[in-house]
Every structure is written in structure tokens, then in C-alpha cells.
Design a protein around this motif. Structure first.
Motif, PDB file in Angstrom:
ATOM      1  N   GLY A   1       5.170   2.127  23.280  1.00  0.00           N
ATOM      2  CA  GLY A   1       6.024   2.629  22.215  1.00  0.00           C
ATOM      3  C   GLY A   1       7.418   2.063  22.223  1.00  0.00           C
TER       4      GLY A   1
ATOM      5  N   THR B   1       5.826   8.987  23.616  1.00  0.00           N
ATOM      6  CA  THR B   1       6.113   8.375  22.321  1.00  0.00           C
ATOM      7  C   THR B   1       4.930   8.571  21.383  1.00  0.00           C
TER       8      THR B   1
ATOM      9  N   ALA C   1       3.287   6.263  20.005  1.00  0.00           N
ATOM     10  CA  ALA C   1       2.253   5.297  20.403  1.00  0.00           C
ATOM     11  C   ALA C   1       1.453   5.816  21.594  1.00  0.00           C
ATOM     12  N   GLU C   2       2.124   6.437  22.557  1.00  0.00           N
ATOM     13  CA  GLU C   2       1.416   6.973  23.720  1.00  0.00           C
ATOM     14  C   GLU C   2       0.492   8.119  23.314  1.00  0.00           C
TER      15      GLU C   2
END
Length: 597
Positions: free
Chosen positions: A174, A310, A312-313
């Protein structure tokens, strides 16, 4: 990699090793020595070289310590391990001590009139030693930093790990490492600090967007690091762990030095230097202080940013859990097809790992699978070996706690299932545990609350029946990092406020020694709750784990209408998300397992 079923130290090895250690303690003029389950990085997970507690006592738990005095040797264990320890140590030589109810300092005072107790300053934090000194010194008992005495008597101690590191893509993290380093360096400058010392492997890996292979089941690189206030990092680790690709990934702002250069580098820093009093080895602050460098106590600066995942995570964790959920469903459908009395615990563990391998995305399992049949399920962190391997018998419960490491996320899931008819009492206990898990899943709570505030929700259905469980309700979880990650927890001991992006386990349980164990576990992520009422700032949980719960063990009359609605909704979501990932007879099994109550 993956799971081994070989046992390690056995109870009969403890007495001669204990006698050898006492000999060294006496020759060094000490009255005792402390043996923690820790390494110089103060993480929960340690390499084989650092399994000193296990080697000395036989105890294989993931937390605990021993205090070896002239006439008594205490093994301090928390509620998770009080059944396990009795089977693993020689009870004629080692005395299990219930911890934290009994504090080490009080126990030492009660068993030692005077003298000095030795400790390795690389294996204890400043907090630990300060707490002990405050209790012992007024009683005339001293603490002396010394060499590690266990290492002097361990003839075949394994070498330090040297796993190859690899880059963790920015797209999964991220943020780039440069972004993270700049943000944390800004915080150092704002606090008037010139540098921060990092000792936790997962913090270093998170900051540098790398992963490693130094600790079993946890993709971390062991080493130390210094984060400077201009965003540069000096990383101290074995250079053999870093190939050209990783060196290029780290870039010119990350200087690489061997481990032996760490202490000399500490002594040349300009202060103030930030050190985490709770996690850094005492030796770090001692070296800085001896060199006249100002030490400022402060949290590891990676601690909270790492915990707040994040976008993304979180997306990676969702994907990993769908993949893992399908493997778990394949496994549970297979398990249901096996005739009673035909499997052992090792058979179950091996089969489950096979289904995860079949995803073609498995990096490793995230911890040794806990598979307890019947009474073995009551051993909370039971690890099956070839010596303890038990048949899965008819009319009992089977507890399976397992997880996987994928490049996009880490999983941890527990399911307890019926083998035949385990009886009404087991079903009622299972239903109470399920009610506790549902209560956490449905929780909506004000911003600022911590894990200790929510932990009772999971226990209330058990409490009203006079029951409870001796572990926290949940732990933090890393994103392709350690399956146990702080600082957040669902625990009566945790005062860390829960923030959006934090991932936790939700795993209440119930254990009846000699009979059965029950635990149910999903992973959840803290999210901002949708506006309701007077629009107070509130949070809720998103469930990440999608695997059915055993309907055969649910006493429907015990569930409230809201609990039934939640469970039907959860199972409908399981079928919708996992159904397209399985087929044939497994899909038929899943459809039946997810049918409305």
C-alpha cells in the motif's frame, strides 16, 4: 517449512540439563538464573537456536519463562498452557507456576533469602528488569546482567538462522518503503529525536517492505535497524541473507551492516535516541547510556502504522481468506466423508495442509496446526507429535486451529466439529462459545474503546453458565507477517484503542480437562460504522473468514432471534463467496452446511 511431527526435548532430558545449569550458576557466584522464551529481537516467535526454555525444560509453549534457583526451578505459564506443561516437564524437578497471577519477583522473594539472580540483558526488556528490580532490591536480592548461561551448556545449539530475504511488493503493502520511512522520520523530527532503534523483525520487514525466512512459519528477517531522522535506515543483518535483487529493492538510503557492527554503531549515535522500553533488549539502552547518549523511551514507531492496515493490505487479506476458505471447505467436506475411528490427528493435519498446498499459492502454514481430538482439544495450544498422536474417535469433538501464509495475506481459523454424537453437554458448551463469537462479530462500539472493553462480550454467555476460558478473546494479525501481531488485542489486559484497519482474531473457547475443548475463530477487521442515531463516531467489525460452523453442534433453542439472523446471514455469505470456488460433491456439502437454521 510446513509442519513436523517430531517431538523435541522430553521430560527425562530436563533433570541432567537442569543440574548442568545449576553448576554454572554456582560457579559464577549466582543464586539463580532466568531463562525466558525470547531472543534478542524480543518477538514471540524464535528460531531453533533461541529455544532455550524448551531445550532446558521440555515445555514447547509460545510464551513463558523459567527461574532456576538452587533448590527450586519454576516454569511460569499462563492459562493456555497449564494442562500442557504438566505433560512436558519433569514435575519432580520443575514446578509449574501460574503466571501472571504469581509474579516472578514475588516468587523469587519467597524462595530466595539473598543473593544475585543472573539474566541475559539481550533477552529481557528494560521494563521487565525494572519491574523485577523494584520488587527484589528492597528484599536484598540483586539482578546481575551476565552471559547466557544456557548457551554454555548446550553442546549442539543450532546456528543462527540465515534465510534468504525477498521483496514485498509495494502494491500489496500500500505504500513504498520510502513513503513509510519519510513519514516516520517526520515523526522523529517533530519529537526532537535523532534516531529510533528497531529490534522487532516484523517492524523492520514492514518498514522496508521485505520478508524473510529466519523464523518458522513467520516470513521475517532477523536483524536490528536504526531509523534516522532524515529517513535513512541502517540495517544490521547477515549479508548472506540479502541477494542483489533485495539490495536493489532496498536502495541507497538503506545501509547494510553485519550484526557485529550494531553495538559499535549504537555508541556513535547522536541523541536523543528513541528506544521502546517494552520490546527492545535492555542491552540496547545500556549501551547507549554507557556511551553518554540520551535515551528517550517511546513506542516502536512502526507499531501502530503496521497495525493499521492499508486498503491494499486489507484487500490482500480478503483475497487470501477466500482462497483459504475454499481450502478449508474442501477439508471439512473430506473430513465428513471419513468413517469414524479411521483417522489420527496427524492424518487430519496432513490432509488439511494438502488442501492448502493445492491452492498453488501457499507460502507456508502460519503456525503448527493445533488438532486436538477428544481430551486433547482441552490442551489449548496442543501440538501433535508422533508420540502423542491420538485416534479421532466416534462421539467426540475435534478441534482444528490452523492458518496459512500467502503472499497477499495471513490466515488463522479455528473450527470445532462433531465426530458422531458428542452429547448434549458438549453441544450446549459449543453454543455458548458460538454466542460469544457472534457477540464480537456484531459489536458496534464508540471510537476510543480498547480490547479490554469488548472482551467481556465474548465471555458473557459462558459466565452466566459459570464457565470461562483462560486466554484472550483475540490477538492482532499481520499482513503476510506474524500471525500474532501487537499491539491490539481483544483481551482484558489490552488498553490499546482499536482503530480502523486493525485486524484481530475473534476466538472464544471452552475447555474441560480430560474431556473436550471448543474454540471458534474468525478474523475480523475494524471499520468505521455507518452512521446511526445521533451520528456518534463508532466502529464495527468486518468479518474476513468465510467457513461454515458445525450446525450439528448448535442448540437452536439457546440462540436469540438476532443471533439466528446473524448466523443465517453469515452462512449465506459463505455460500455466495466460497460456493463458486468449489464444485461437485463439495458444493453439495457446502450448500447443506450453509442452509438456513
Amino acid at each position: 517449512m510446513f509442519q513436523s511431527f517430531d517431538s523435541h526435548a522430553t521430560p527425562d532430558q530436563g533433570p541432567p540439563r537442569l543440574a548442568a545449569l545449576r553448576g554454572v550458576v554456582q560457579r559464577d557466584g549466582l543464586a539463580g538464573f532466568i531463562v525466558p522464551r525470547a531472543d534478542a529481537h524480543q518477538g514471540e516467535y524464535v528460531a531453533a537456536r533461541d529455544e532455550r526454555l524448551q531445550w532446558l525444560t521440555g515445555f514447547t509453549g509460545s510464551a513463558g519463562f523459567a527461574v532456576i534457583l538452587r533448590n527450586v526451578a519454576g516454569v511460569f505459564i499462563d492459562g493456555r498452557y497449564r494442562v500442557q506443561v504438566k505433560a512436558q516437564v519433569d514435575l519432580g524437578q520443575f514446578t509449574p507456576v501460574p503466571w501472571p497471577e504469581v509474579k516472578a519477583g514475588d516468587w523469587i522473594k519467597a524462595h530466595l533469602g539473598a543473593g544475585e539472580v543472573g539474566f541475559d540483558p539481550w533477552l529481557h526488556s528494560a521494563d521487565e528488569i525494572a519491574t523485577l528490580r523494584a520488587v527484589l532490591e528492597p528484599a536484598g536480592i540483586g539482578l546481575r546482567a551476565t552471559r547466557n548461561l544456557v548457551d554454555t551448556i548446550w553442546p549442539d545449539q543450532p546456528p543462527a538462522p540465515c534465510g534468504l530475504a525477498f521483496a514485498h511488493p509495494d502494491a500489496l503493502a500500500g505504500f513504498s518503503s520510502a513513503d513509510k520511512r519519510a513519514r516516520l522520520a517526520e515523526g522523529l523530527r517533530g519529537a526532537g529525536q535523532r534516531a529510533a532503534v528497531l529490534t522487532l523483525p516484523d517492524s523492520i520487514c514492514w518498514l522496508l517492505n521485505i520478508r524473510g525466512a529466519d523464523v518458522p512459519k513467520n516470513p521475517v528477517l532477523q536483524g536490528f535497524a536504526i531509523l534516522h531522522d532524515d529517513g535513512r535506515v541502517t540495517l544490521f543483518t547477515d549479508p548472506a541473507k540479502l541477494d542483489d535483487q533485495v539490495r536493489a529493492h532496498l536502495g541507497p538510503e538503506v545501509s547494510l551492516r553485519p550484526p557485529a557492527a550494531f553495538v559499535p554503531a549504537l555508541r556513535t549515535l547522536s541523541g536523543p535516541v528513541r528506544v521502546d522500553r517494552a520490546s527492545a533488549p535492555l542491552a540496547v539502552s545500556d549501551e547507549l547510556t554507557d556511551a553518554g547518549i540520551a535515551v528517550v523511551w517511546g513506542d516502536d514507531p512502526c507499531r501502530l502504522p503496521k497495525a493499521r492496515k492499508t486498503a491494499a493490505e486489507i484487500e490482500g487479506m480478503r483475497a487470501a481468506h477466500l482462497r483459504d476458505g475454499a481450502a478449508m471447505v474442501e477439508f471439512l467436506a473430506w473430513l465428513d466423508r471419513q468413517p469414524p475411528d479411521t483417522l489420527t490427528e496427524i492424518d487430519v493435519v496432513t490432509a488439511l495442509e494438502g488442501f492448502r498446498r493445492a491452492t498453488n499459492a501457499l507460502h507456508d502454514i502460519s503456525f503448527d496446526t493445533i488438532c486436538g481430538a477428544g481430551p486433547n482439544g482441552a490442551i489449548m495450544h496442543y501440538r501433535v507429535t508422533r508420540e502423542t498422536n491420538r485416534a479421532v474417535q466416534n462421539n467426540e469433538l475435534l478441534l482444528v486451529d490452523s492458518g496459512a501464509q500467502y503472499r497477499d495475506g495471513t490466515t488463522d481459523i479455528t473450527r470445532t466439529v462433531a465426530v458422531g454424537d458428542p452429547g448434549d453437554e458438549a453441544r450446549m458448551c459449543y453454543t455458548r462459545v458460538l454466542q460469544g463469537m457472534i457477540a464480537i462479530s456484531r459489536a458496534r462500539f464508540p471510537k476510543g474503546l480498547a480490547g479490554r472493553d469488548l472482551d467481556p462480550l465474548a465471555r458473557f454467555p459462558l459466565w452466566v453458565a459459570g464457565q470461562d476460558f483462560d486466554h484472550g478473546t483475540g490477538h492482532g494479525v499481520g499482513a503476510f507477517l506474524s500471525v500474532h501481531e501487537g499491539p491490539q488485542r481483544l483481551s482484558r489486559l489490552s488498553e490499546v484503542p482499536l482503530d480502523p484497519g486493525m485486524i484481530l482474531s475473534n476466538e472464544p473457547g471452552y475447555y474441560r480437562e480430560g474431556a473436550f475443548g471448543i474454540r471458534l475463530e474468525n478474523l475480523i477487521v475494524v471499520q468505521v460504522a455507518e452512521s446511526l442515531g445521533d451520528n456518534r463516531a463508532q466502529y464495527s467489525f468486518e468479518t474476513l473468514t468465510f467457513v461454515p460452523l458445525d450446525r450439528r453442534l448448535i442448540v437452536m433453542a439457546m440462540l436469540s432471534a438476532d443471533e439466528r439472523i446473524w448466523l443465517d446471514g453469515y452462512h449465506a455469505e459463505v455460500l455466495a463467496k466460497i460456493g463458486p470456488r468449489v464444485s461437485g460433491t463439495v458444493l453439495d456439502w457446502l450448500t447443506a452446511a450453509c442452509a438456513p437454521l
